[in-house]
Design a protein around this motif. Structure first.
Motif, PDB file in Angstrom:
ATOM      1  N   SER A 148      81.449  48.564 -43.339  1.00 15.72           N
ATOM      2  CA  SER A 148      81.743  49.599 -44.340  1.00 15.72           C
ATOM      3  C   SER A 148      83.250  49.844 -44.370  1.00 15.72           C
ATOM      4  O   SER A 148      83.989  49.326 -43.537  1.00 15.72           O
ATOM      5  CB  SER A 148      80.991  50.886 -44.024  1.00 15.72           C
ATOM      6  OG  SER A 148      81.469  51.464 -42.820  1.00 15.72           O
ATOM      7  N   ARG A 149      83.707  50.634 -45.320  1.00 18.54           N
ATOM      8  CA  ARG A 149      85.143  50.766 -45.542  1.00 18.54           C
ATOM      9  C   ARG A 149      85.599  52.218 -45.529  1.00 18.54           C
ATOM     10  O   ARG A 149      84.912  53.091 -46.050  1.00 18.54           O
ATOM     11  CB  ARG A 149      85.533  50.166 -46.907  1.00 18.54           C
ATOM     12  CG  ARG A 149      85.081  48.734 -47.103  1.00 18.54           C
ATOM     13  CD  ARG A 149      85.209  48.324 -48.563  1.00 18.54           C
ATOM     14  NE  ARG A 149      84.656  47.005 -48.788  1.00 18.54           N
ATOM     15  CZ  ARG A 149      85.335  45.954 -49.254  1.00 18.54           C
ATOM     16  NH1 ARG A 149      86.607  46.090 -49.566  1.00 18.54           N
ATOM     17  NH2 ARG A 149      84.750  44.794 -49.430  1.00 18.54           N
ATOM     18  N   GLN A 150      86.776  52.426 -44.968  1.00 14.75           N
ATOM     19  CA  GLN A 150      87.491  53.682 -45.147  1.00 14.75           C
ATOM     20  C   GLN A 150      88.521  53.429 -46.235  1.00 14.75           C
ATOM     21  O   GLN A 150      89.481  52.692 -46.049  1.00 14.75           O
ATOM     22  CB  GLN A 150      88.174  54.131 -43.853  1.00 14.75           C
ATOM     23  CG  GLN A 150      88.927  55.444 -44.003  1.00 14.75           C
ATOM     24  CD  GLN A 150      89.525  55.898 -42.688  1.00 14.75           C
ATOM     25  OE1 GLN A 150      89.392  55.228 -41.663  1.00 14.75           O
ATOM     26  NE2 GLN A 150      90.215  57.035 -42.713  1.00 14.75           N
ATOM     27  N   LEU A 151      88.303  54.023 -47.398  1.00 14.45           N
ATOM     28  CA  LEU A 151      89.110  53.689 -48.565  1.00 14.45           C
ATOM     29  C   LEU A 151      90.477  54.348 -48.520  1.00 14.45           C
ATOM     30  O   LEU A 151      90.623  55.505 -48.104  1.00 14.45           O
ATOM     31  CB  LEU A 151      88.380  54.108 -49.847  1.00 14.45           C
ATOM     32  CG  LEU A 151      86.992  53.498 -50.073  1.00 14.45           C
ATOM     33  CD1 LEU A 151      86.409  54.008 -51.376  1.00 14.45           C
ATOM     34  CD2 LEU A 151      87.048  51.981 -50.085  1.00 14.45           C
ATOM     35  N   SER A 152      91.463  53.625 -48.991  1.00 11.46           N
ATOM     36  CA  SER A 152      92.799  54.182 -49.167  1.00 11.46           C
ATOM     37  C   SER A 152      92.828  54.988 -50.468  1.00 11.46           C
ATOM     38  O   SER A 152      91.906  54.922 -51.282  1.00 11.46           O
ATOM     39  CB  SER A 152      93.828  53.056 -49.242  1.00 11.46           C
ATOM     40  OG  SER A 152      93.632  52.276 -50.421  1.00 11.46           O
TER      41      SER A 152
END
Length: 339
Positions: free
Chosen positions: A294-298
């Motif tokens: 999963s991603r931690q979005l900028s």
């Protein structure tokens, strides 16, 4: 007057009004609409919601505002693809309830099916009381440019089938346990409350994007996620290999499992699914134990998903009408049983 005659005269009146409307929806005056009243007491134009929809002419181009009096409407509702520009509006969602009880056996099974474009739902409760023994859709949305405001949707599995098209949900309450927001639509959810009734292993979303070329996915902005237990639900699992879901600026209780997401038993989907968070908060939002794919979005990555531009909403979302046109005198007399 018999219902068939009533519907016939109402359709004629609406058709006459529609013929004066602009042939282009883009040049339509959305501040004015034809109003149809649905009242179970018999004081309106119809006692059933579907009868009011059936009275709208095919290939309609005029805004139609169907005002629904409070009550429990035990109906299966379909808004056909050839009847755009319809609004269904209650006054309060808790007192205007559309209910049905049927499992997902066919595409006709949902309590409410919106197949038309440029549809608006306001202040309605839509529920499927089939229970926990299988899939049961409360609302299917398969038209383009569809919006819901202040509505509530209830079922257990597959509550909201956000199927195809661009859609907007604001201040809505959505309840279920398993994949209760699912489909391959392109949807923005703003300030919505998502409530999981799963006691173990639930999933909020099951988005079905099958290809990177599809511009679909779900974005939740400024929402709230709650549940009935600790760690009892994940934010989503991939119905399609390229499933895409983003949660931004959203409060999450500890009902959200630490891993956050599930690959539905197919590790290959970990490489293609796009699951991200941006500036979420609350005990269920902790990123430290999320699955590695999963991603931690900028800020830059999130900006694509968190405004109405995500669904081109500024081109089609509109304010409710402020002026209403009544039926012709002939139609009013007919609805009162004279003429």
């Amino acid at each position: 007057m018999r219902p068939f005659c009533h519907a016939f005269f109402l359709a004629l009146a609406l058709l006459a009004s529609c013929s004066m409307a602009s042939s282009s929806a883009g040049s339509q005056d959305w501040s004015s609409a034809i109003v149809i009243r649905v009242d179970q007491s018999g004081k309106g134009d119809f006692t059933k919601i579907q009868d009011a929809i059936d009275a709208v002419p095919s290939r309609n181009t005029d805004p139609i505002f169907i005002r629904i009096k409070p009550g429990i409407y035990r109906e299966k509702i379909v808004v056909p693809a050839d009847k755009p520009f319809i609004t269904l509006s209650g006054t309060k969602a808790k007192s205007t309830i559309i209910t049905w009880n049927e499992g997902w056996n066919t595409v006709e099974s949902p309590t409410v099916s919106v197949l038309a474009s440029d549809f608006v739902g306001r202040y309605l409760t839509i529920q499927n009381t089939f229970g926990s023994s299988g899939q049961a859709i409360a609302l299917r949305v398969a038209g383009d440019r569809v919006a819901f405001y202040g509505c509530r949707f209830f079922s257990f599995q597959d509550t909201l089938l956000d199927d195809t098209g661009r859609h907007y949900y604001r201040n809505c309450y959505i309840e279920g346990a398993t994949d209760f927001i699912c489909g391959n639509g392109q949807a923005l959810f703003e300030k919505c409350h998502l409530h999981s009734v799963s006691k173990n292993g639930g999933a909020i979303t099951a988005q079905r994007r099958d290809s990177p070329s599809e511009n679909t996915g779900y974005s939740f902005v400024g929402c709230k996620v709650t549940g009935v237990g600790v760690g009892t639900t994940v934010l989503g699992r991939p119905w399609g290999a390229y499933s895409r879901v983003v949660f931004a600026l959203t409060y999450m209780t500890d009902s959200v499992a630490a891993q956050g997401w599930n690959d539905w038993g197919d590790p290959n989907k970990q490489r293609t699914a796009f699951y991200g968070q941006y500036r979420c908060y609350g005990p269920g939002s902790d990123l430290s134990r999320r699955v590695g794919w999963s991603r931690q979005l900028s800020v830059r990555e999130a900006s694509h998903f968190i405004t109405k531009s995500w669904i081109n909403g500024r081109d089609w979302l509109r304010s409710p009408p402020t002026h209403f046109r009544k039926f012709s005198a002939l139609t009013v007399r007919s609805s009162n049983g004279s003429g």
